[in-house]
Design a protein around this motif. Structure first.
Motif, PDB file in Angstrom:
ATOM      1  N   MET A  85       0.811  -1.155  -0.004  1.00 14.29           N
ATOM      2  CA  MET A  85      -0.087  -0.174   0.014  1.00 14.29           C
ATOM      3  C   MET A  85       1.020   1.224  -0.006  1.00 14.29           C
ATOM      4  O   MET A  85       0.434   2.252  -0.694  1.00 14.29           O
ATOM      5  N   ASP A  86       1.834   1.357   0.765  1.00 14.44           N
ATOM      6  CA  ASP A  86       2.754   2.378   0.903  1.00 14.44           C
ATOM      7  C   ASP A  86       3.505   2.608  -0.530  1.00 14.44           C
ATOM      8  O   ASP A  86       3.566   3.670  -0.947  1.00 14.44           O
ATOM      9  N   ASP A  87       3.935   1.358  -1.454  1.00 11.54           N
ATOM     10  CA  ASP A  87       4.555   1.699  -2.678  1.00 11.54           C
ATOM     11  C   ASP A  87       3.574   2.133  -3.679  1.00 11.54           C
ATOM     12  O   ASP A  87       3.950   2.966  -4.366  1.00 11.54           O
ATOM     13  N   LEU A  88       2.051   1.869  -3.322  1.00 10.68           N
ATOM     14  CA  LEU A  88       1.245   2.185  -4.398  1.00 10.68           C
ATOM     15  C   LEU A  88       1.099   3.697  -4.148  1.00 10.68           C
ATOM     16  O   LEU A  88       0.847   4.606  -5.240  1.00 10.68           O
ATOM     17  N   ASP A  89       0.945   4.098  -2.950  1.00 10.71           N
ATOM     18  CA  ASP A  89       0.627   5.451  -2.739  1.00 10.71           C
ATOM     19  C   ASP A  89       1.964   6.554  -3.263  1.00 10.71           C
ATOM     20  O   ASP A  89       1.682   7.542  -3.819  1.00 10.71           O
ATOM     21  N   ALA A  90       3.257   6.031  -2.912  1.00 13.08           N
ATOM     22  CA  ALA A  90       4.277   6.600  -3.455  1.00 13.08           C
ATOM     23  C   ALA A  90       4.222   6.848  -5.133  1.00 13.08           C
ATOM     24  O   ALA A  90       4.425   7.787  -5.472  1.00 13.08           O
ATOM     25  N   PHE A  91       3.866   5.914  -5.640  1.00 12.41           N
ATOM     26  CA  PHE A  91       3.555   6.104  -7.210  1.00 12.41           C
ATOM     27  C   PHE A  91       2.554   7.028  -7.506  1.00 12.41           C
ATOM     28  O   PHE A  91       2.745   7.569  -8.334  1.00 12.41           O
ATOM     29  N   ARG A  92       1.489   6.770  -6.927  1.00 10.76           N
ATOM     30  CA  ARG A  92       0.224   7.881  -7.147  1.00 10.76           C
ATOM     31  C   ARG A  92       0.714   9.310  -7.116  1.00 10.76           C
ATOM     32  O   ARG A  92       0.047  10.049  -7.830  1.00 10.76           O
ATOM     33  N   ASN A  93       1.301   9.487  -6.042  1.00 11.87           N
ATOM     34  CA  ASN A  93       1.854  10.890  -5.798  1.00 11.87           C
ATOM     35  C   ASN A  93       3.159  11.202  -6.278  1.00 11.87           C
ATOM     36  O   ASN A  93       3.909  12.242  -6.034  1.00 11.87           O
ATOM     37  N   GLY A  94       3.822  10.464  -7.134  1.00 14.11           N
ATOM     38  CA  GLY A  94       5.086  10.566  -7.684  1.00 14.11           C
ATOM     39  C   GLY A  94       5.368  11.286  -9.121  1.00 14.11           C
ATOM     40  O   GLY A  94       6.467  11.134  -9.650  1.00 14.11           O
ATOM     41  N   LYS A  95       4.366  11.917  -9.517  1.00 18.36           N
ATOM     42  CA  LYS A  95       4.583  12.534 -10.702  1.00 18.36           C
ATOM     43  C   LYS A  95       5.642  13.544 -10.851  1.00 18.36           C
ATOM     44  O   LYS A  95       6.555  13.306 -11.710  1.00 18.36           O
TER      45      LYS A  95
END
Length: 512
Positions: free
Chosen positions: A242-252
């Protein structure tokens, strides 16, 4: 008399010479005029005069927003935003639109209304009045597949045309169109309904109007209920994902700064029934993304695979399940024993090259997929993978050891997640979800057996599911203990049989 005749003859001769000179001069002058391209000159000025006359009769300027960008490779974002903006304008308009189209929206009790073809709507912006018209045009070329009853009719090309006065040119082209796109994106987010897509075998499909469409995707509404809150998985591993997915979503900004395409690859591997598909559903619900499920066996060429990727949208998860079974992407060629090949070749008198050519012809007749490992690698992280952004690519497999290392290396499949057999913590989580119990006398027996026996979360969940009105936590846990004991007995019997077969083989070797 003779003098008069001579004078007349001389005069006629002079006239002939003059005419010849004039003809030569005219020919030279005509060639020079052609070099000046007078025809194009007069044509250009006539068209300019025609445009001026048309501007007097119809003083409005126009902007056309086509459904597809150049080359028809993907649907235009500007068209989708204009369509969303006009849906709201159509709903708020008090009159003028007599024919509407209705589509289901996010709210099951509400319909999204838009203009039908050839309808107009008026909009106002900072004192300027503009008019939108929904237009269609016949397809420029008809390349749809032909059937025995004739060629399939293709869907018309759609576009919106915006009309406005020339005195509002700067306002419309500068601020209004920006306003339309910004408001359209806001409406799209508000009305967005997540979808589950699957690829269509072939060059297109029939749309709802019975016309041939170039779209390579078909979809249904994505309504899978699985979330991370109900996913049976080790809590620490679940939090890591879940932390990895959140980092990707906010990583533009991060991806732009390091110069990488805004995408990420996940490899889910493990035995059948360990929750790989439900993990994908939980990821989609956590991120609020669409899901594109690609069936590789129905993709004919690498070009078709590239087209599939181009037509995916941002905020999406692209899934290839059981990739080890979809195509031969192991990177390993099956080779026969050389002596065996030579023997077969001598028997039928054919060479290896001839056999390979015959094999290729058989594959072409069969119409099978020609997608290669190279095509899949380019699909994951080639130049075309940077078209768009905010995409996740997920591969699942039951046998990770069969896949080519180039396919699953970091940079392509960035994160590897092992979906293993049910552990004690996952069992307690399932007991809480299915039976609403935090503790039970049978928990110790189940935990002891799970340390000795491999059982998937799907099998554990099935045993914990009440199947009759009288069943409760005690009876379901008893059934699970019984199933685990039986699985343990089967595993021991299988192990004993394997040892017996190995011993028999050793005895035969000794006798030889």
């Amino acid at each position: 008399m003779e003098a008069a005749a001579a004078s007349s003859l001389w005069g006629g001769l002079n006239s002939g010479i003059m005419l010849s000179l004039l003809a030569v001069v005219w020919a030279m002058l005509w060639q020079a005029l052609q070099g000046l391209q007078l025809q194009q000159y007069f044509g250009r000025h006539s068209r300019r005069l025609s445009r001026r006359l048309a501007s007097i009769l119809d003083p409005d300027l126009t902007v056309t927003v086509a459904e597809y960008d150049g080359g028809r490779m993907r649907r235009s974002d500007a068209f989708k935003e204009a369509k969303a903006y006009l849906e709201r304008a159509t709903r708020e308009a008090r009159g003028g639109v007599r024919h509407l189209k209705a589509e289901p929206g996010k709210d099951p009790d509400r319909l999204l209304l838009s203009m039908d073809d050839d309808e107009e709507i008026t909009d106002e912006f900072r004192g300027a009045t503009v008019t939108w018209r929904a237009c269609t045009a016949p397809p420029r070329e008809d390349s749809a597949p032909a059937y025995f009853w004739g060629r399939a009719p293709r869907a018309d090309r759609r576009f919106y045309r915006l009309f406005f006065a020339e005195r509002h040119r700067d306002l419309v082209l500068g601020d209004y169109l920006t306003h339309v796109r910004r408001e359209g994106r806001a409406v799209m987010v508000k009305n967005r309904q997540r979808k589950l897509f699957t690829n269509i075998s072939g060059d297109g499909s029939w749309d709802s109007d019975g016309l041939w469409s170039d779209s390579v995707w078909s979809h249904v509404v994505f309504e899978h209920p699985k979330t991370f809150a109900t996913l049976a998985m080790d809590p620490d591993k679940k939090k890591e994902v879940m932390d990895d997915l959140d980092a990707f979503r906010n990583g533009k900004d991060y991806y732009a700064r390091v110069g990488k395409a805004w995408k990420r690859g996940y490899l889910l591997y493990g035995p059948p029934g360990t929750g790989k598909s439900t993990m994908i559903a939980a990821m989609a619900n956590h991120l609020d993304y669409d899901v594109y499920d690609i069936e590789l066996t129905s993709v004919r060429t690498n070009t078709d695979l590239r087209k599939l990727f181009i037509e995916t949208t941002s905020k999406s998860i692209i899934v290839v399940e059981d990739i080890d079974c979809s195509l031969d992407l192991t990177g390993k060629r099956k080779k026969k024993n050389k002596k065996e090949e030579d023997g077969e070749n001598k028997k039928d008198g054919t060479t290896t090259k001839q056999q390979e050519e015959d094999k290729e012809k058989e594959d072409e007749k069969a119409g099978g997929s020609k997608v290669t490992l190279s095509g899949v690698l380019n699909f994951i992280d080639g130049l075309w993978s940077a078209c768009g952004g905010e995409r996740i690519i997920v591969f699942t497999t039951n046998h990770v050891e069969k896949l080519d290392p180039a396919l699953i290396r970091r940079g392509r499949m960035d994160k590897h997640i092992e979906m293993s057999y049910c552990c004690v913590q996952a069992f307690k989580f399932l007991a809480k979800v299915y039976l609403d119990v935090d503790d039970h006398p049978r928990f110790d027996a189940v935990a002891a057996l799970l340390r000795e026996v491999d059982m998937t979360p799907a099998d554990v969940a099935e045993n914990l599911t009440p199947k009759a009105p009288g069943e409760d936590a005690d009876s379901c846990l008893a059934a699970l203990v019984e199933a685990l004991e039986k699985a343990k007995e089967d595993a021991l019997a299988k192990k004993a049989k394997g040892k017996e077969e190995a011993g028999s083989a050793d005895e035969l070797d000794d006798e030889e």
